[in-house]
Design an enzyme around this catalytic site. Structure first.
Site, PDB file in Angstrom:
ATOM      1  N   HIS A  15       0.712  -1.082   0.078  1.00 48.88           N
ATOM      2  CA  HIS A  15      -0.105  -0.151   0.065  1.00 48.88           C
ATOM      3  C   HIS A  15       0.812   1.247   0.040  1.00 48.88           C
ATOM      4  O   HIS A  15       0.641   2.217  -0.951  1.00 48.88           O
ATOM      5  CB  HIS A  15      -0.888   0.109   1.192  1.00 48.88           C
ATOM      6  CG  HIS A  15      -2.021  -1.137   1.247  1.00 48.88           C
ATOM      7  ND1 HIS A  15      -1.754  -2.439   1.665  1.00 48.88           N
ATOM      8  CD2 HIS A  15      -3.236  -1.170   0.638  1.00 48.88           C
ATOM      9  CE1 HIS A  15      -2.633  -2.936   1.645  1.00 48.88           C
ATOM     10  NE2 HIS A  15      -3.665  -2.506   1.114  1.00 48.88           N
ATOM     11  N   GLU A  85       2.770  -1.720   7.562  1.00 49.94           N
ATOM     12  CA  GLU A  85       3.828  -1.630   6.609  1.00 49.94           C
ATOM     13  C   GLU A  85       5.138  -0.886   6.986  1.00 49.94           C
ATOM     14  O   GLU A  85       6.080  -1.322   6.592  1.00 49.94           O
ATOM     15  CB  GLU A  85       3.176  -1.221   5.351  1.00 49.94           C
ATOM     16  CG  GLU A  85       2.007  -2.243   4.995  1.00 49.94           C
ATOM     17  CD  GLU A  85       1.529  -1.724   3.397  1.00 49.94           C
ATOM     18  OE1 GLU A  85       2.130  -1.039   2.712  1.00 49.94           O
ATOM     19  OE2 GLU A  85       0.617  -2.598   2.980  1.00 49.94           O
ATOM     20  N   ARG A 173     -22.496  14.175  16.663  1.00 46.37           N
ATOM     21  CA  ARG A 173     -22.908  15.262  15.496  1.00 46.37           C
ATOM     22  C   ARG A 173     -23.853  14.772  14.844  1.00 46.37           C
ATOM     23  O   ARG A 173     -24.096  13.409  14.458  1.00 46.37           O
ATOM     24  CB  ARG A 173     -21.652  15.657  14.485  1.00 46.37           C
ATOM     25  CG  ARG A 173     -20.377  16.473  15.090  1.00 46.37           C
ATOM     26  CD  ARG A 173     -19.450  16.718  13.955  1.00 46.37           C
ATOM     27  NE  ARG A 173     -18.455  17.475  14.482  1.00 46.37           N
ATOM     28  CZ  ARG A 173     -17.188  17.261  14.554  1.00 46.37           C
ATOM     29  NH1 ARG A 173     -16.907  15.876  14.250  1.00 46.37           N
ATOM     30  NH2 ARG A 173     -16.129  17.951  14.946  1.00 46.37           N
ATOM     31  N   ARG A 227     -15.902  21.413  21.088  1.00 47.06           N
ATOM     32  CA  ARG A 227     -17.191  20.974  21.205  1.00 47.06           C
ATOM     33  C   ARG A 227     -18.314  21.312  22.226  1.00 47.06           C
ATOM     34  O   ARG A 227     -19.286  20.963  22.368  1.00 47.06           O
ATOM     35  CB  ARG A 227     -16.900  19.399  21.355  1.00 47.06           C
ATOM     36  CG  ARG A 227     -16.182  18.649  20.221  1.00 47.06           C
ATOM     37  CD  ARG A 227     -16.889  18.918  18.936  1.00 47.06           C
ATOM     38  NE  ARG A 227     -18.344  18.488  18.854  1.00 47.06           N
ATOM     39  CZ  ARG A 227     -18.554  17.065  18.787  1.00 47.06           C
ATOM     40  NH1 ARG A 227     -17.765  16.207  18.493  1.00 47.06           N
ATOM     41  NH2 ARG A 227     -19.993  16.650  18.815  1.00 47.06           N
TER      42      ARG A 227
END
Length: 274
Positions: A15, A85, A173, A227
């Protein structure tokens, strides 16, 4: 083991498309690939080494310390692939560099949050280890991040981070058309009462995998969302990048001091003073 289905190329990672020659021991892990440009601006030099899918990797140096950065994309599944990886090509220290939502009322947009442990509300780490296994930041990484923030004069907080799998419903949310997931209305209040500091989407998986594999990991995030007060701003994005860069250099000095002292772990009896 069903090894016949694995990528036979053990040198170039499937990847990330990196090899052991492409990366340093310590890797910074932002989510956003565009954040690489912010991070490498603090380095003395850098070279792009790979770019495949959401994974961009650059390697360079800061004050003589080798350092790499790999973007992970959004969320714990892709972050876990990056850790897997990078570990396979020899990396041993990982620092998430990101943004977050602040839960505690005394925290302001632009402040830094240095994670000491995580609530594993993401599902990725549960596929590695039982759910009561803790997500804990390596204390050497935490110490280096705190020392860096202090030296740079940035406002910071330390504590527990919640890592979610969803930016919307999983973080309390509303979803599309006002949809509210069960329990979302009280989520932030419950986290605040438990002294959780912030919410983001990758830290707990990164820390859990690092602990399972005997590696070091931690996280520093800039507060974008208040928040409690409802404020949102991308102010201070570079602070986490600068702090993580300096922390990498301090970790290298800590490791050198440990070698000179003949000890395996950093402790309060050692010093980082020049």
């Amino acid at each position: 083991m069903p090894g016949d289905s694995e990528d036979p190329n053990t040198d170039v990672q499937y990847h990330l498309e990196v090899t052991a020659e492409d990366v340093a021991d310590t890797v910074l892990l932002p989510g956003n690939p565009e954040r690489l440009e912010v991070i490498v601006d603090y380095w003395d030099d850098h070279e792009m080494r790979a770019h495949h899918r959401e994974y961009r990797t650059a390697t360079g140096s800061y004050e003589g310390t080798p350092i790499s950065v790999t973007s992970t994309g959004i969320g714990s599944p892709s972050a876990a692939i990056a850790v897997e990886e990078l570990a396979r090509v020899g990396c041993d220290t990982f620092i998430r560099v990101g943004s977050c939502g602040a839960v505690q009322p005394e925290m302001d947009v632009g402040d830094l949050v240095i994670t000491t442990g995580g609530l594993r509300q993401e599902g990725t780490s549960a596929e590695y280890v039982r759910e009561d296994y803790p997500a804990v930041a390596d204390y050497e990484v935490v110490s280096a991040l705190v020392a860096a923030a202090e030296r740079l004069g940035y406002d910071y907080h330390t504590g527990v981070t919640m890592s979610a799998d969803s930016f919307y419903a999983g973080q309390g949310r509303p979803g599309f058309d006002g949809f509210e997931a069960a329990g979302s209305a009280d989520l932030v209040e419950q986290l605040a009462e438990a002294n959780v500091k912030n919410i983001e989407m990758e830290a707990s998986a990164i820390m859990t995998l690092a602990s399972v594999y005997g590696l070091r990991a931690g996280a520093v995030c800039t507060v974008y969302a208040d928040r409690q007060g409802g404020e949102f701003s991308t102010e201070g994005e570079s602070r986490a990048a600068e702090t993580a860069t300096l922390a990498t250099h301090l970790l290298a000095k800590m490791d050198e001091t440990k070698r000179e002292a003949g000890v395996d772990r950093w402790h309060a009896g050692l010093s980082l003073e020049d």
